[in-house]
Design an enzyme around this catalytic site. Sequence first.
Site, PDB file in Angstrom:
ATOM      1  N   GLU A 154      -6.148 -10.805  -0.957  1.00  0.00           N
ATOM      2  CA  GLU A 154      -6.939 -10.513   0.256  1.00  0.00           C
ATOM      3  C   GLU A 154      -8.428 -10.393  -0.079  1.00  0.00           C
ATOM      4  OE1 GLU A 154      -5.430  -7.184   2.444  1.00  0.00           O
ATOM      5  OE2 GLU A 154      -3.326  -7.679   2.075  1.00  0.00           O
ATOM      6  N   GLU A 188       0.809  -1.242   0.000  1.00  0.00           N
ATOM      7  CA  GLU A 188       0.000   0.000   0.000  1.00  0.00           C
ATOM      8  C   GLU A 188       0.834   1.280   0.000  1.00  0.00           C
ATOM      9  OE1 GLU A 188      -2.813  -0.249   3.237  1.00  0.00           O
ATOM     10  OE2 GLU A 188      -3.375  -2.285   2.749  1.00  0.00           O
TER      11      GLU A 188
HETATM   12  O1  G3I Z   1      -3.345  -7.288  19.137  1.00  0.00           O
HETATM   13  C1  G3I Z   1      -4.162  -6.238  19.686  1.00  0.00           C
HETATM   14  C2  G3I Z   1      -4.766  -6.684  21.006  1.00  0.00           C
HETATM   15  O2  G3I Z   1      -3.718  -6.881  21.943  1.00  0.00           O
HETATM   16  C3  G3I Z   1      -5.733  -5.617  21.495  1.00  0.00           C
HETATM   17  O3  G3I Z   1      -6.356  -6.069  22.695  1.00  0.00           O
HETATM   18  C4  G3I Z   1      -6.801  -5.390  20.412  1.00  0.00           C
HETATM   19  C5  G3I Z   1      -7.827  -4.375  20.813  1.00  0.00           C
HETATM   20  O4  G3I Z   1      -7.299  -3.103  20.576  1.00  0.00           O
HETATM   21  O5  G3I Z   1      -6.158  -4.935  19.208  1.00  0.00           O
HETATM   22  C6  G3I Z   1      -5.298  -5.946  18.693  1.00  0.00           C
HETATM   23  O6  G3I Z   1      -4.676  -5.468  17.516  1.00  0.00           O
HETATM   24  C7  G3I Z   1      -5.584  -5.420  16.389  1.00  0.00           C
HETATM   25  C8  G3I Z   1      -4.999  -6.310  15.278  1.00  0.00           C
HETATM   26  O7  G3I Z   1      -5.812  -6.220  14.084  1.00  0.00           O
HETATM   27  C9  G3I Z   1      -4.899  -7.780  15.708  1.00  0.00           C
HETATM   28  O8  G3I Z   1      -6.194  -8.284  15.928  1.00  0.00           O
HETATM   29  C10 G3I Z   1      -5.628  -3.982  15.894  1.00  0.00           C
HETATM   30  O9  G3I Z   1      -6.273  -3.206  16.862  1.00  0.00           O
HETATM   31  C11 G3I Z   1      -6.418  -3.924  14.589  1.00  0.00           C
HETATM   32  O10 G3I Z   1      -6.342  -2.625  14.018  1.00  0.00           O
HETATM   33  C12 G3I Z   1      -5.798  -4.888  13.569  1.00  0.00           C
HETATM   34  O11 G3I Z   1      -6.604  -4.859  12.389  1.00  0.00           O
HETATM   35  C13 G3I Z   1      -6.001  -5.500  11.267  1.00  0.00           C
HETATM   36  C14 G3I Z   1      -5.742  -4.452  10.190  1.00  0.00           C
HETATM   37  O12 G3I Z   1      -5.166  -5.089   9.036  1.00  0.00           O
HETATM   38  C15 G3I Z   1      -4.786  -3.397  10.685  1.00  0.00           C
HETATM   39  O13 G3I Z   1      -4.527  -2.483   9.647  1.00  0.00           O
HETATM   40  C16 G3I Z   1      -6.957  -6.554  10.732  1.00  0.00           C
HETATM   41  O14 G3I Z   1      -7.095  -7.611  11.670  1.00  0.00           O
HETATM   42  C17 G3I Z   1      -6.420  -7.134   9.424  1.00  0.00           C
HETATM   43  O15 G3I Z   1      -7.403  -7.975   8.812  1.00  0.00           O
HETATM   44  C18 G3I Z   1      -6.094  -6.005   8.440  1.00  0.00           C
HETATM   45  O16 G3I Z   1      -5.478  -6.574   7.321  1.00  0.00           O
HETATM   46  C19 G3I Z   1      -5.091  -5.621   6.309  1.00  0.00           C
HETATM   47  C20 G3I Z   1      -3.898  -6.174   5.601  1.00  0.00           C
HETATM   48  O17 G3I Z   1      -2.871  -6.424   6.519  1.00  0.00           O
HETATM   49  C21 G3I Z   1      -3.447  -5.231   4.504  1.00  0.00           C
HETATM   50  N1  G3I Z   1      -4.533  -4.973   3.572  1.00  0.00           N
HETATM   51  C22 G3I Z   1      -5.752  -4.453   4.215  1.00  0.00           C
HETATM   52  C23 G3I Z   1      -6.220  -5.427   5.282  1.00  0.00           C
HETATM   53  C24 G3I Z   1      -7.494  -4.928   5.908  1.00  0.00           C
HETATM   54  O18 G3I Z   1      -7.264  -3.716   6.575  1.00  0.00           O
END
Ligand code: G3I
Length: 476
Positions: free
Chosen positions: A277, A160
């Site tokens: 994805e 990205e």
């Molecule tokens: O690990 C922490 C946890 O300790 C905490 O309690 C919890 C609550 O705040 O957050 C957890 O981290 C989260 C992480 O996912 C793991 O679950 C983050 O807040 C959350 O923002 C993160 O979201 C991920 C996102 O990328 C971040 O940008 C999504 O799961 C994931 O599906 C998404 O994947 C991305 C690809 O990597 C790139 N392309 C887009 C795609 C969708 O955004």
Amino acid sequence: MSTKQTLAGVVLGTSLLCLGAANALAADETLRSLAEKNNIYIGAILNSQWFSGGLPGNYEQIHKTQFNIVVAENEMKFDATEPNEGQFNYGNGDRMVKYAKANGMRVRGHALAWHSQVPGWVSQKYSGKKNELLRVLKNHIEKVVGHWKGQIDEWDVVNEAISNNEPMWRSQSVWYQGIGPEFIDSAFVWTHAVDPDAELCYNDYNLEQGINPKAKAGFLLEQVKRWVANGIPITCVGSQTHVEDTTTDKHFIGSPDSLRSLAKELAKLNIKLKITELDIGFKSGINVSKSDLERQGKTFREYLDIILEEPNADTYLIWGVSDKWSWLGGLNRQKGLIYDDNLKPKPAFDSIMVRLQNFEPPQDTTKQDTTATDTTKTDTTKTDTTKTDTTAQDTSKQAIAHLGSLEALSMHFAGRTLSVTGAVAAKVEVFDMQGRPVFSAKGVNGSVELKGVSEGLYIVRVRSGSTNLTQKIAIK
Ligand code: G3I
């Protein structure tokens, strides 16, 4: 023939033309077995709940049965693997690699250089300091890629880096702001130097809008041409393909045809296109009807067609298994995957399954293999040289002979009557050649009339317990 429960000795009806004997009655076919037959990869993330142990047991069973490629949703990103400077955390990634190798799956590494999920210490200590940022990024890549050298088949080296709004680089990025766009070139060179056998991808979203220079994909295409001309070791472009159902969500921005046009341009550069994805979401809060889900299945199939038909496309990876654990809620979308909240296959699963079952690779088409030997799959050309002769005359005999040889579940047809042998309460489903369901019946212990099914070509699938049988038929 009546529809009563009679089983014995039904002869294959002369009115029936059985096509594709090689495809008929393939018990226990899965997305994975059909992907491998077509020399492509179909996969899904191991989502973060898998790593934290919060999933029902059948999630993993489905995952390893249906898929032959895997990527970690979050657990191999920069913030997960180097949470503090110089402190590397490979535990979750090791777990996924061990799972993948134990199940003969290809592995994607996601993602080395990205503006998001960068641990705070990078900006706090080095924001704007070009040489320090180069040192930090190079060290991260060398340590992480080096740790999994020979185990990760392909990397999202850069994720990205292009702006969403106009054809230019994304400015909100610690790497871009501190180093400039050349961080991309360097990231690819450093990754290749550590693991020359891995495929190296540039990965991004909204690449399904066409390739005119003003579109994101158009801008990307110009960069890929430059990278290739300059000898940057890129081998693939990952199209995330987070798209929405265009009927219920008016933010329609992309299409399978537009993505296919990018694939065709990349082929000229000997660069692969991968769908990395995929999800096809509906707007949150609306009621999603059966016909909505069937339309979603058609779109899933249209994206799969790109991977099946374009010689430089080989990967169809879905960003999740079940709607219950999808990131889509954060994007105000819902129900974008191929299994529902209860891990039951949705029409989208059927649509891509049927497409795979009836895909006939064009003659003399061999999947473009521009890079290192894949460590997890035997390489077969897309042309299936093992197909038996499918002329009606021979096929009928083979089909009858094959039917006769099955000890357990089998199916016979006469006219519009399907008879199922060796089943207890079988589920019968009939799909048209576009993967749309046209008939279904449950609890079939004998024969069932395919009522209301008009003349034409269909795929019949009989499920009994864990056994699936499918057969192509033409009803006249
Ligand atoms: O690990 C922490 C946890 O300790 C905490 O309690 C919890 C609550 O705040 O957050 C957890 O981290 C989260 C992480 O996912 C793991 O679950 C983050 O807040 C959350 O923002 C993160 O979201 C991920 C996102 O990328 C971040 O940008 C999504 O799961 C994931 O599906 C998404 O994947 C991305 C690809 O990597 C790139 N392309 C887009 C795609 C969708 O955004």
